[in-house]
Write a protein that holds these residues in place. Structure first.
Motif, PDB file in Angstrom:
ATOM      1  N   GLY A 215       0.805  -1.219   0.000  1.00 59.01           N
ATOM      2  CA  GLY A 215       0.000   0.000   0.000  1.00 59.01           C
ATOM      3  C   GLY A 215       0.836   1.266   0.000  1.00 59.01           C
ATOM      4  N   GLU A 216       2.157   1.145   0.078  1.00 54.71           N
ATOM      5  CA  GLU A 216       3.004   2.344   0.130  1.00 54.71           C
ATOM      6  C   GLU A 216       4.398   2.036  -0.381  1.00 54.71           C
ATOM      7  OE1 GLU A 216       3.470   3.933   4.128  1.00 54.71           O
ATOM      8  OE2 GLU A 216       5.126   5.230   3.529  1.00 54.71           O
ATOM      9  N   VAL A 217       4.929   2.995  -1.113  1.00 54.21           N
ATOM     10  CA  VAL A 217       6.321   2.974  -1.577  1.00 54.21           C
ATOM     11  C   VAL A 217       6.942   4.272  -1.096  1.00 54.21           C
ATOM     12  CG1 VAL A 217       7.848   2.819  -3.583  1.00 54.21           C
ATOM     13  CG2 VAL A 217       5.478   2.012  -3.742  1.00 54.21           C
TER      14      VAL A 217
ATOM     15  N   ASP B  27      12.336   4.642  12.674  1.00 53.34           N
ATOM     16  CA  ASP B  27      13.077   3.787  11.749  1.00 53.34           C
ATOM     17  C   ASP B  27      12.602   3.950  10.306  1.00 53.34           C
ATOM     18  OD1 ASP B  27      14.781   2.759  13.709  1.00 53.34           O
ATOM     19  OD2 ASP B  27      13.316   1.258  14.303  1.00 53.34           O
ATOM     20  N   GLU B  28      11.310   4.219  10.115  1.00 51.34           N
ATOM     21  CA  GLU B  28      10.816   4.336   8.734  1.00 51.34           C
ATOM     22  C   GLU B  28      11.384   5.585   8.070  1.00 51.34           C
ATOM     23  OE1 GLU B  28       6.984   5.172   7.350  1.00 51.34           O
ATOM     24  OE2 GLU B  28       6.639   6.880   8.635  1.00 51.34           O
ATOM     25  N   ASN B  29      11.858   6.518   8.900  1.00 48.59           N
ATOM     26  CA  ASN B  29      12.420   7.730   8.326  1.00 48.59           C
ATOM     27  C   ASN B  29      13.930   7.662   8.202  1.00 48.59           C
ATOM     28  OD1 ASN B  29      10.225   9.576   7.619  1.00 48.59           O
ATOM     29  ND2 ASN B  29       9.646   9.250   9.757  1.00 48.59           N
TER      30      ASN B  29
ATOM     31  N   LEU C   9       8.627   0.008   2.274  1.00 54.06           N
ATOM     32  CA  LEU C   9       7.357  -0.333   1.654  1.00 54.06           C
ATOM     33  C   LEU C   9       6.376  -0.588   2.794  1.00 54.06           C
ATOM     34  CD1 LEU C   9       8.788  -2.965  -0.856  1.00 54.06           C
ATOM     35  CD2 LEU C   9       8.062  -0.624  -1.433  1.00 54.06           C
ATOM     36  N   ALA C  10       5.085  -0.554   2.504  1.00 47.66           N
ATOM     37  CA  ALA C  10       4.124  -0.950   3.534  1.00 47.66           C
ATOM     38  C   ALA C  10       3.217  -2.036   3.006  1.00 47.66           C
ATOM     39  CB  ALA C  10       3.294   0.239   4.001  1.00 47.66           C
ATOM     40  N   LEU C  11       2.992  -3.038   3.827  1.00 47.77           N
ATOM     41  CA  LEU C  11       1.977  -4.039   3.549  1.00 47.77           C
ATOM     42  C   LEU C  11       0.642  -3.464   3.955  1.00 47.77           C
ATOM     43  CD1 LEU C  11       3.836  -7.134   5.019  1.00 47.77           C
ATOM     44  CD2 LEU C  11       3.117  -6.889   2.619  1.00 47.77           C
TER      45      LEU C  11
ATOM     46  N   ALA D 126      -3.469   1.321   1.233  1.00 48.41           N
ATOM     47  CA  ALA D 126      -2.837   2.485   0.603  1.00 48.41           C
ATOM     48  C   ALA D 126      -3.542   3.749   1.082  1.00 48.41           C
ATOM     49  CB  ALA D 126      -2.946   2.383  -0.915  1.00 48.41           C
ATOM     50  N   TYR D 127      -2.790   4.843   1.173  1.00 52.18           N
ATOM     51  CA  TYR D 127      -3.413   6.138   1.478  1.00 52.18           C
ATOM     52  C   TYR D 127      -4.157   6.619   0.232  1.00 52.18           C
ATOM     53  CZ  TYR D 127      -0.651   6.533   5.753  1.00 52.18           C
ATOM     54  OH  TYR D 127      -0.121   6.327   6.991  1.00 52.18           O
ATOM     55  N   PRO D 128      -5.465   6.792   0.299  1.00 51.50           N
ATOM     56  CA  PRO D 128      -6.239   7.206  -0.885  1.00 51.50           C
ATOM     57  C   PRO D 128      -5.720   8.518  -1.470  1.00 51.50           C
ATOM     58  CG  PRO D 128      -7.717   6.534   0.898  1.00 51.50           C
ATOM     59  CD  PRO D 128      -6.342   6.547   1.476  1.00 51.50           C
TER      60      PRO D 128
ATOM     61  N   VAL E  93      -4.830  -3.485   7.782  1.00 53.86           N
ATOM     62  CA  VAL E  93      -3.495  -3.171   8.305  1.00 53.86           C
ATOM     63  C   VAL E  93      -2.753  -2.204   7.383  1.00 53.86           C
ATOM     64  CG1 VAL E  93      -3.348  -5.440   9.412  1.00 53.86           C
ATOM     65  CG2 VAL E  93      -2.285  -5.094   7.179  1.00 53.86           C
ATOM     66  N   HIS E  94      -1.763  -1.543   7.939  1.00 58.48           N
ATOM     67  CA  HIS E  94      -0.819  -0.754   7.164  1.00 58.48           C
ATOM     68  C   HIS E  94       0.492  -0.825   7.922  1.00 58.48           C
ATOM     69  CE1 HIS E  94       0.694   2.691   4.678  1.00 58.48           C
ATOM     70  NE2 HIS E  94       1.451   2.824   5.754  1.00 58.48           N
ATOM     71  N   GLU E  95       1.418  -1.644   7.458  1.00 56.93           N
ATOM     72  CA  GLU E  95       2.664  -1.854   8.190  1.00 56.93           C
ATOM     73  C   GLU E  95       3.878  -1.554   7.325  1.00 56.93           C
ATOM     74  OE1 GLU E  95       3.435  -2.399  11.348  1.00 56.93           O
ATOM     75  OE2 GLU E  95       1.286  -2.263  11.815  1.00 56.93           O
ATOM     76  N   ASP E  96       4.611  -0.500   7.720  1.00 54.52           N
ATOM     77  CA  ASP E  96       5.846  -0.157   7.015  1.00 54.52           C
ATOM     78  C   ASP E  96       6.954  -1.143   7.370  1.00 54.52           C
ATOM     79  OD1 ASP E  96       5.025   2.372   5.863  1.00 54.52           O
ATOM     80  OD2 ASP E  96       5.046   3.173   7.901  1.00 54.52           O
ATOM     81  N   PHE E  97       7.746  -1.508   6.382  1.00 51.41           N
ATOM     82  CA  PHE E  97       8.988  -2.230   6.710  1.00 51.41           C
ATOM     83  C   PHE E  97      10.132  -1.678   5.871  1.00 51.41           C
ATOM     84  CE2 PHE E  97       9.388  -4.930   2.960  1.00 51.41           C
ATOM     85  CZ  PHE E  97       8.086  -4.962   2.463  1.00 51.41           C
TER      86      PHE E  97
END
Ligand code: ZN
Ligand code: ZN
Ligand code: ZN
Ligand code: ZN
Lengths: 413, 413
Positions: free
Chosen positions: A315-317, A339-341, A346-348, A351-353, A377-381
């Protein structure tokens, strides 16, 4: 006033002005652990000073959450109180801003059955769907800031006393959020400007695909037509500029939910529901995870991926240069906000509309047609490192460098 | 474990066993200030240990309440969130017990416009009517215990450091609640037995009226037919024995709302909505306050009396001997839970329906017919001293001594 108190004051000021950008007459919800009472009280006083009509605190306590997660019968864990969800919805619909003060103990839920955690998370995500949609569509302003809770600090700086670890973590937080600078507000305006340039460059390019190459990673990510890169400040439906995350170093968009191919390896641990997933990799086919493994926490990863259909898709790049202050600090924070910064990620999940044109007003069918992923869910890794190269594929099929060795390959001021 | 921690453990145990008497499978609501987190965590752990299905904490913070009371627009103060009232109702109807951890700063709202406080109190009382009825009718078990918050302790023991004052206040709390005894549970069983004897004596007598004589007081209080004296432990609708107040030294019943004549003078300050009302007197005619004055806090008293129609009438008559441990401590606690158990008292406002036969199932009309007072407020005020004499008037018009010089004039074991 001690130096620490002065900095807390500046931090509170920053959170209100550049974080939620609270307007006179607005209400404010603060989600916070009781441990953060000193900061919450400063923020609240300043919020009323700015003309807030109400400050509503949703207090939490980790030890009590742990006890509940460990002891309550499954039926209770699976039932998120409807009245609470309705209360939160009512407030945001009434124009309240939302400020989350966040500094969880990364090891809190270690040893708790991950199925219980997953069920509880799912129940709250389901109950809060409407509330979360409101937030994720920027219908009101919202922001997340960190608080150096003792247990978190001890995890980041092991071997120190709680107090020493906390003071070291505060030092990092104040540095990374630019609170230690003379004029943090100005520093955030400059920073937002740089992120604006990066996102506008990418928005103009409208790459069809991004190609990632790094050790353990060979991934192609398709971007949907009319995708929008965001980063730095956002603008609410009512036109108020705010910073959803403090710190924030990323520019990010959404991938096409059916357009991910190849393999990606994580570069930092992922803390999910209080459990750590380390050194994991995911293999995608047509956007869906078809294989996965993890050196530790594989069971937790399994539960995350099985949360629902959308949890197996992206859902996110997000692009973050390795020279970000967080990366440069050299610390692993065991906290997604930090940590994401530090790295490209990417996020599982959802997605943010707002990352696609007309996204916030799309029906489920339109979202599906445009490849917008949906999930509870929305999980960044994290999957970026100093060895990450990224190319953008233009519409005519040519490749352009976007990242080289973990840094921007394009010119920014 | 320190002595203090051991006592907190015993206190928590007592609150669960003899206070709310929590049963396996039940839920528990805890109302508590964030300052009481240490005690709340101990209670919660023990509650889950007893098989609680859920512990829901309603946290509060005095400084934030103060800010809101001071700054929020009247419209916000006048609006108690419906979703919160519904949530609390939902829980008690689902069988949750309610434990309130209580130790407010008596001076918290000093200087805040008393009309604002009265409006806010009224809004919450209105919104919580159904919830409060549920509690006041003993449909579930409930209890109030104290916590030695710093600001409260400093008021009781002025001139000491916050820490020293808190430790002195804890000493008093542990002594008065019998936690310092070897077997507090047994001590409470013995204590409840003595209160049971007193209330059964009075229930058998069914006095028509009580006549109070003391300096500044000459009052006749009519008791309704079939009034019931309670005291010590109560029994919930489901038959579970519990102690609504810890400490408790009173036996109490309801007066007839139209049957109060004469004048009563207070013997201790009344803390209402954070403001103190001192040395006040009330003159009653046919149950209603027709005149009043106060050496200080008269404005606050006025707002209290004007809350609604029932606030000018009495809802409780309580007898407490002056040799109660609280009276003997010689301290004024500026806290109703403690001070009301030092002296005979009356309450303005709502009567407990359980203080009359069939009370909990009476309609508004029946309550009116039987002289049961109703109001959004219920405020105890102390009017007993070592000079208080009370006679009971029997149905045939003869007088019997009930209290002499502030102590029982009847035989109790
Ligand atoms: Zn991100
Ligand atoms: Zn994200
Ligand atoms: Zn009483
Ligand atoms: Zn009372």
């Amino acid at each position: 006033m001690t130096t620490h108190q002065k900095r807390l004051e500046k931090y509170a000021e920053l959170a209100l002005k550049k974080g939620v950008n609270l307007q006179s007459g607005q209400g404010l919800i603060i989600n916070a652990p009781i441990e953060a009472a000193d900061l919450v009280r400063i923020i609240s006083a300043k919020a009323y000073g700015r003309g807030a009509k109400n400050v509503h605190i949703e207090w939490s306590d980790e030890l009590l959450s742990y006890m509940k997660m460990k002891n309550a019968p499954m039926k209770v864990l699976e039932t998120f109180p409807k009245w609470k969800a309705e209360g939160l919805e009512e407030m945001v619909k009434d124009g309240y801003s939302l400020l989350t003060v966040y500094g969880p103990n990364p090891d809190l839920l270690k040893g708790v059955d991950s199925e219980r955690i997953a069920k509880a998370n799912k129940a709250s995500a389901e109950a809060l769907t409407e509330y979360r949609d409101y937030i994720m569509n920027d219908k009101t302003t919202w922001s997340i800031i960190a608080y150096a809770q003792a247990a978190w600090a001890e995890k980041v700086f092991p071997g120190l006393s709680a107090e020493a670890a906390q003071s070291k973590l505060w030092e990092q937080i104040f540095k990374i959020t630019r609170v230690d600078q003379d004029d943090p507000i100005q520093a955030w305006e400059d920073h937002n400007e740089r992120l604006r340039q990066a996102r506008e460059y990418l928005n103009k390019k409208q790459y069809k695909k991004l190609h990632y190459k790094a050790p353990g990673t060979d991934l192609c990510v398709e971007l949907p037509e009319n995708h929008i890169w965001h980063g730095g400040s956002a603008t609410s439906e009512k036109g108020v500029e705010f910073n959803p995350n403090m710190p924030t170093e990323e520019v990010f968009t959404m991938p096409h939910k059916y357009g991910i191919q190849g393999k990606v390896s994580s570069t930092k641990p992922l803390s999910y529901g209080g459990n750590l997933i380390e050194n994991f990799s995911l293999t995608f086919k047509d956007g869906k995870v078809v294989d996965y493994s993890a050196e530790s926490g594989e069971e937790t990863l399994k539960h995350l991926l099985e949360s629902d259909e959308g949890a197996k898709r992206l859902g996110e790049v997000a692009l973050v240069p390795e020279e970000s202050p967080i990366s440069k600090s050299g610390h692993i924070f065991f906290n997604t906000l930090y940590d994401e910064n530090a790295s490209c990620h990417l996020a599982l999940g959802k997605a943010y509309p707002t990352n696609i044109e007309s996204g916030p007003s799309m029906s489920k069918e339109e979202m599906e047609k445009h490849g917008v992923n949906d999930s509870l869910v929305h999980e960044d890794f994290m999957m970026g490192s100093t060895e990450t190269d990224i190319d953008g594929e233009t519409k005519d099929g040519s490749y352009e460098p976007v990242f080289r060795k973990g840094s921007w390959a394009i010119d920014l001021e």
